[in-house]
Design a protein around this motif. Sequence first.
Motif, mmCIF file in Angstrom:
data_model
loop_
_atom_site.group_PDB
_atom_site.id
_atom_site.type_symbol
_atom_site.label_atom_id
_atom_site.label_comp_id
_atom_site.label_asym_id
_atom_site.label_seq_id
_atom_site.Cartn_x
_atom_site.Cartn_y
_atom_site.Cartn_z
ATOM 1 N N VAL A 40 41.695 48.542 27.011
ATOM 2 C CA VAL A 40 40.626 47.685 27.500
ATOM 3 C C VAL A 40 40.389 46.547 26.512
ATOM 4 N N ASP A 41 40.536 45.319 26.985
ATOM 5 C CA ASP A 41 40.439 44.111 26.152
ATOM 6 C C ASP A 41 38.970 43.709 26.010
ATOM 7 N N HIS A 42 38.359 44.077 24.886
ATOM 8 C CA HIS A 42 36.940 43.802 24.689
ATOM 9 C C HIS A 42 36.670 42.397 24.160
ATOM 10 N N HIS A 43 37.696 41.658 23.796
ATOM 11 C CA HIS A 43 37.503 40.308 23.263
ATOM 12 C C HIS A 43 37.748 39.224 24.302
ATOM 13 N N ARG A 44 38.060 39.636 25.529
ATOM 14 C CA ARG A 44 38.417 38.614 26.507
ATOM 15 C C ARG A 44 37.249 37.680 26.818
ATOM 16 N N ALA A 45 36.047 38.226 26.872
ATOM 17 C CA ALA A 45 34.889 37.368 27.155
ATOM 18 C C ALA A 45 34.711 36.311 26.076
ATOM 19 N N ALA A 46 34.923 36.695 24.818
ATOM 20 C CA ALA A 46 34.788 35.727 23.724
ATOM 21 C C ALA A 46 35.896 34.680 23.777
ATOM 22 N N ARG A 47 37.108 35.088 24.191
ATOM 23 C CA ARG A 47 38.236 34.150 24.245
ATOM 24 C C ARG A 47 38.186 33.251 25.469
ATOM 25 N N GLN A 48 37.805 33.843 26.618
ATOM 26 C CA GLN A 48 37.971 33.142 27.885
ATOM 27 C C GLN A 48 36.668 32.894 28.641
ATOM 28 N N GLY A 49 35.560 33.437 28.134
ATOM 29 C CA GLY A 49 34.284 33.195 28.801
ATOM 30 C C GLY A 49 33.960 34.165 29.913
ATOM 31 N N ALA A 50 34.853 35.125 30.194
ATOM 32 C CA ALA A 50 34.605 36.135 31.228
ATOM 33 C C ALA A 50 35.268 37.433 30.809
ATOM 34 N N ALA A 51 34.625 38.544 31.130
ATOM 35 C CA ALA A 51 35.150 39.850 30.752
ATOM 36 C C ALA A 51 36.442 40.143 31.514
ATOM 37 N N GLU A 52 37.182 41.121 31.015
ATOM 38 C CA GLU A 52 38.412 41.555 31.683
ATOM 39 C C GLU A 52 38.115 41.948 33.130
ATOM 40 N N VAL A 53 39.013 41.577 34.023
ATOM 41 C CA VAL A 53 38.882 41.912 35.442
ATOM 42 C C VAL A 53 39.758 43.123 35.741
ATOM 43 N N ILE A 54 39.228 44.068 36.499
ATOM 44 C CA ILE A 54 39.940 45.307 36.802
ATOM 45 C C ILE A 54 40.604 45.186 38.166
ATOM 46 N N PHE A 55 41.926 45.350 38.203
ATOM 47 C CA PHE A 55 42.676 45.363 39.459
ATOM 48 C C PHE A 55 42.677 46.798 39.965
ATOM 49 N N GLY A 56 41.925 47.053 41.039
ATOM 50 C CA GLY A 56 41.705 48.424 41.494
ATOM 51 C C GLY A 56 42.892 49.070 42.166
ATOM 52 N N GLN A 57 43.745 48.271 42.776
ATOM 53 C CA GLN A 57 44.895 48.819 43.495
ATOM 54 C C GLN A 57 45.836 49.518 42.519
ATOM 55 N N GLY A 58 46.220 50.735 42.821
ATOM 56 C CA GLY A 58 47.132 51.476 41.951
ATOM 57 C C GLY A 58 46.430 52.299 40.890
#
Length: 252
Positions: A40-58
């Motif tokens: 789980v990428d906890h720094h994505r919000a700081a890097r990109q302005g939005a938290a990691e998005v979860i792809f539910g399929q699979g």
Amino acid sequence: MNEKQLLELLEQVRAGHTTPEAAAGLLRQDAYEDLGYAKVDHHRAARQGAAEVIFGQGKTAEQIEGIVRSMVDRGAANIIITRLSEEKEALLRGKLPYRYSPAARLAVANPVERPLTGDVAVVSAGTSDLAVCEEAALTAEALGSRVHRVYDAGVAGLHRLLGSLEILEKSRCIVAVAGMEGALPSVVGGLVGCPVIAVPTSVGYGANLGGLAALLAMLNSCASGVSVVNIDNGFGAGFLAHRINQMRGIDQ
């Protein structure tokens, strides 16, 4: 580490209370959490302005729940879960706080109200395209963009689109969603001066080829300022539209 915690750490470095080396070590340790089945990428919000998005399929419902809980524990809000089937949503119900759209197969976990800014328009050629449209619209809204919906306004009845021209002209970005021959984005692109994101859908008869005909038509658009995402990729279009919407500055 969320954005607030990152800013606090940087302030500590600037004030001399934490060395740059110690801060770098903290950032490396906190960058992601290994759950075994997901990192789980906890720094994505700081890097990109939005938290990691979860792809539910699979993913199983248990895996989705574990990823969301990991993110919530680190302060994440408005966590987008895409391609979440109704069957998996039923297994998650009552275990997590979220809003769910069965039409878009999209959930927003740990939802927090925020002011919506700018103007994004999501335009559909037909009612059959609404699932992809709502995936785009709900994604942009979860990220903080104000969204205007113009549905069932395809080129077979052009007056319907022209009736919403005022909305299109004030938009910073437009997501144009169409199946069949995929003509809508070219028409929209010829009417407005803002970027247009074209989304081909798999809606159509046999020669539509599951959206391939619409995809190729959009890639060959003669209108300037039209870009294209993959077939049925409402999420990608909504995310990009939000980024474009925010680039021109924030005003209410």
